[in-house]
Design an enzyme around this catalytic site. Structure first.
Site, mmCIF file in Angstrom:
data_model
loop_
_atom_site.group_PDB
_atom_site.id
_atom_site.type_symbol
_atom_site.label_atom_id
_atom_site.label_comp_id
_atom_site.label_asym_id
_atom_site.label_seq_id
_atom_site.Cartn_x
_atom_site.Cartn_y
_atom_site.Cartn_z
ATOM 1 N N TYR A 159 -47.931 16.306 -2.502
ATOM 2 C CA TYR A 159 -48.307 14.957 -2.062
ATOM 3 C C TYR A 159 -47.044 14.138 -1.876
ATOM 4 C CZ TYR A 159 -50.899 10.660 -1.455
ATOM 5 O OH TYR A 159 -51.418 9.515 -0.906
ATOM 6 N N GLN B 38 -58.604 11.144 -1.231
ATOM 7 C CA GLN B 38 -59.247 12.145 -0.378
ATOM 8 C C GLN B 38 -58.344 13.348 -0.129
ATOM 9 O OE1 GLN B 38 -58.607 9.013 0.457
ATOM 10 N NE2 GLN B 38 -57.729 8.814 2.519
ATOM 11 N N ASN C 250 -50.003 6.446 -5.554
ATOM 12 C CA ASN C 250 -50.468 5.186 -6.132
ATOM 13 C C ASN C 250 -51.544 5.448 -7.188
ATOM 14 O OD1 ASN C 250 -52.872 5.683 -4.753
ATOM 15 N ND2 ASN C 250 -52.376 4.293 -3.074
ATOM 16 N N GLN D 171 -33.627 0.989 -8.943
ATOM 17 C CA GLN D 171 -34.972 1.376 -9.350
ATOM 18 C C GLN D 171 -35.953 0.218 -9.239
ATOM 19 O OE1 GLN D 171 -35.642 4.742 -9.855
ATOM 20 N NE2 GLN D 171 -33.596 4.559 -8.980
ATOM 21 N N HIS E 212 -38.123 -0.085 -6.057
ATOM 22 C CA HIS E 212 -39.234 0.818 -5.756
ATOM 23 C C HIS E 212 -40.549 0.061 -5.652
ATOM 24 C CE1 HIS E 212 -37.741 4.884 -5.527
ATOM 25 N NE2 HIS E 212 -36.972 4.684 -6.573
ATOM 26 N N HIS F 109 -34.829 7.589 -16.267
ATOM 27 C CA HIS F 109 -33.416 7.706 -15.898
ATOM 28 C C HIS F 109 -32.576 6.968 -16.944
ATOM 29 C CE1 HIS F 109 -35.686 7.470 -11.966
ATOM 30 N NE2 HIS F 109 -35.058 8.624 -11.806
ATOM 31 N N ASP G 272 -31.272 10.699 -7.214
ATOM 32 C CA ASP G 272 -32.463 10.561 -6.375
ATOM 33 C C ASP G 272 -32.379 11.422 -5.123
ATOM 34 O OD1 ASP G 272 -33.849 8.852 -7.997
ATOM 35 O OD2 ASP G 272 -33.199 7.021 -6.981
ATOM 36 N N GLU H 73 -62.362 36.116 -40.749
ATOM 37 C CA GLU H 73 -62.938 35.111 -39.849
ATOM 38 C C GLU H 73 -64.409 35.383 -39.539
ATOM 39 O OE1 GLU H 73 -60.467 34.997 -36.375
ATOM 40 O OE2 GLU H 73 -58.836 33.929 -37.398
ATOM 41 N N HIS I 3 -64.457 42.274 -33.558
ATOM 42 C CA HIS I 3 -62.990 42.283 -33.487
ATOM 43 C C HIS I 3 -62.421 43.316 -34.461
ATOM 44 C CE1 HIS I 3 -63.400 38.497 -31.337
ATOM 45 N NE2 HIS I 3 -62.076 38.425 -31.151
#
Length: 437
Positions: free
Chosen positions: A137, A198, A221, A266, A269, A335, A368, A422, A427
């Site tokens: 993405y 979506q 976002n 920064q 942004h 950072h 970056d 157990e 087992h």
């Protein structure tokens, strides 16, 4: 001081309320509210059940597209190659240099199979395999991020991932050519110009056109983050990323303009980004604040910087840099810049940071784009338990177990005792069948 000038909040280590002030400063809730949750739930379910039709419907509604079929939001490798070919030489060279440095660094992270044989002939080991297909993405909102393409796709390719599928929102059909060129350079297989929840749903569940992936990486976002959290389990995800962060700890001897601009790098942004400066030199804090106000008017994104610094930024005065490092570990920043004379001496005292930029000349901005290490880093204090994105995020580890007859007999005795303890009789019997009587 006028209302347009920057005046970061000041915290003083040792004040009675310092701990509470710091907690308040660092508080960030990455969980979306119920309204966002419901919207994303509906989108994910619609894309899961209706596929391409729902994907086109939401893309047209949210991104201002007029797509009628998936070919309208699909790009092939030839189109990506054309974007790279048509770049101005300076931009292409910069992308190629960055890509090479990123690839060279991540090739050092590749893990190999290993095994060892015990004295009775039993062999134990580990096998490393890559994921088959990953989804990348790439944000397309306030800025274009070709660097994110390189940072996500190149480690996947180095890891051996067979297919990389990229989604990037295209507001009104416009996609940044640098982003497409970076996709070509990083050998992305498919690109779909879709975004939001979506796109995440399409990557997670697949549609008639978008293939389902094994893992989704890349920031977005609040809707993207919510969707990633929602589809986790159906697919893997890298992390739930919060706003970008920088923490600079300085001995007061760095050029104040440099530090101010590092903080800006920064803060620009988005409004929720966080920039923090720590120093034992109160006069230096004043000098950096003066530099910020001097430099701010020239910034193209000055309104965003101003909102970020005013809302979540801070200058912290500490009695000494040792106490400053205590604060660093409490913050666990994404950072961390060690803007000091001898940064190596600080390293043993730092436990939590996504990436550490050492010395006065190492601007975080280099990380970056082109330093080489990944810029996808843990935020919101998650560096306490998380690591940067890397080749290891695109590889799986499988245990190998091969008992000899003698080894199975001896281990079976141990397993039998534990299994019966157990209450798991089958087992125990399974192990006991292989015990030499």
């Amino acid at each position: 001081m006028s209302k347009d000038e920057l005046q970061p909040r000041r915290l003083v280590y040792g004040d009675k309320t310092f701990a509470q002030q710091l907690d308040h400063l660092l508080a960030w809730e990455t969980v979306s509210d119920t309204t966002v949750q419901q919207i994303v739930t509906d989108i994910v379910e619609q894309v899961r059940t209706r596929g391409d039709a729902a994907l086109l419907e939401y893309s047209n509604r949210f991104d201002g597209l007029s797509a009628t079929e998936m070919s309208d939001v699909s790009l092939n490798k030839e189109q990506l190659a054309n974007a790279l070919e048509n770049l101005p030489p300076e931009q292409r060279n910069a992308l190629e240099v960055a890509a090479k440095r990123i690839r060279d660094y991540h090739e050092k992270q590749v893990q190999s199979d290993w095994s060892f044989t015990e004295s009775d002939g039993t062999t134990l080991g580990q096998r490393i395999t890559s994921l088959d297909r990953v989804g990348l993405y790439v944000p397309g909102g306030q800025a274009a991020y070709p660097s994110s393409v390189l940072m996500n796709a190149i480690p996947a390719r180095v890891a051996g991932v067979e297919e990389v599928v990229m989604v990037v929102p295209a507001s009104h059909g416009e996609v940044n050519e640098l982003v497409l060129a970076a996709a070509a350079l990083a050998d992305v297989d498919k690109v779909f110009t879709i975004g939001g929840a979506q796109a995440v749903a399409a990557l997670a569940y697949g549609t008639e056109t978008v293939p389902a992936v094994d893992k989704i990486v890349g920031p977005g976002n609040i809707y993207v983050a919510t969707a990633k959290r929602m589809v986790f389990g159906q697919v893997g995800i890298d992390m739930i990323a919060g706003p970008s962060e920088i923490l600079v700890i300085s001995d007061g001897k760095t050029n104040p303009d440099w530090v101010a601009m590092d903080l800006f790098s920064q803060a620009e942004h988005d409004e929720d980004a966080q920039a923090i400066l720590i120093s034992q030199d109160a006069a230096f804090l004043d000098a950096v604040q003066a530099s910020m106000n001097k430099l701010l008017p020239a910034m193209e994104r000055k309104e965003i910087i101003q909102a970020s610094i005013s809302g979540r930024g801070a200058f912290i005065h500490v009695p000494d840099l040792g106490r400053g490092l205590e604060v660093v570990n409490r913050v666990a920043p994404e950072h961390l810049e060690l803007s000091v004379e001898n940064p190596e001496a600080m390293l043993p005292h730092i436990r939590h940071a996504g990436a550490i930029f050492m010395g006065r000349y190492t601007a975080e901005a280099l990380g970056d784009y082109c330093a080489g290490p990944n810029h996808v880093l843990p935020t919101s204090g998650t560096a306490r338990f998380s690591s940067p994105l890397g080749v290891y995020d695109f590889q799986k580890r499988t245990s190998l177990i091969n008992f000899s007859a003698k080894g199975a007999s001896e281990a079976g005795k141990v397993a039998s005792v534990l299994a019966r303890g157990e209450g798991l009789t089958a087992h125990a019997c399974s192990a006991e069948y292989r015990i030499n009587k």
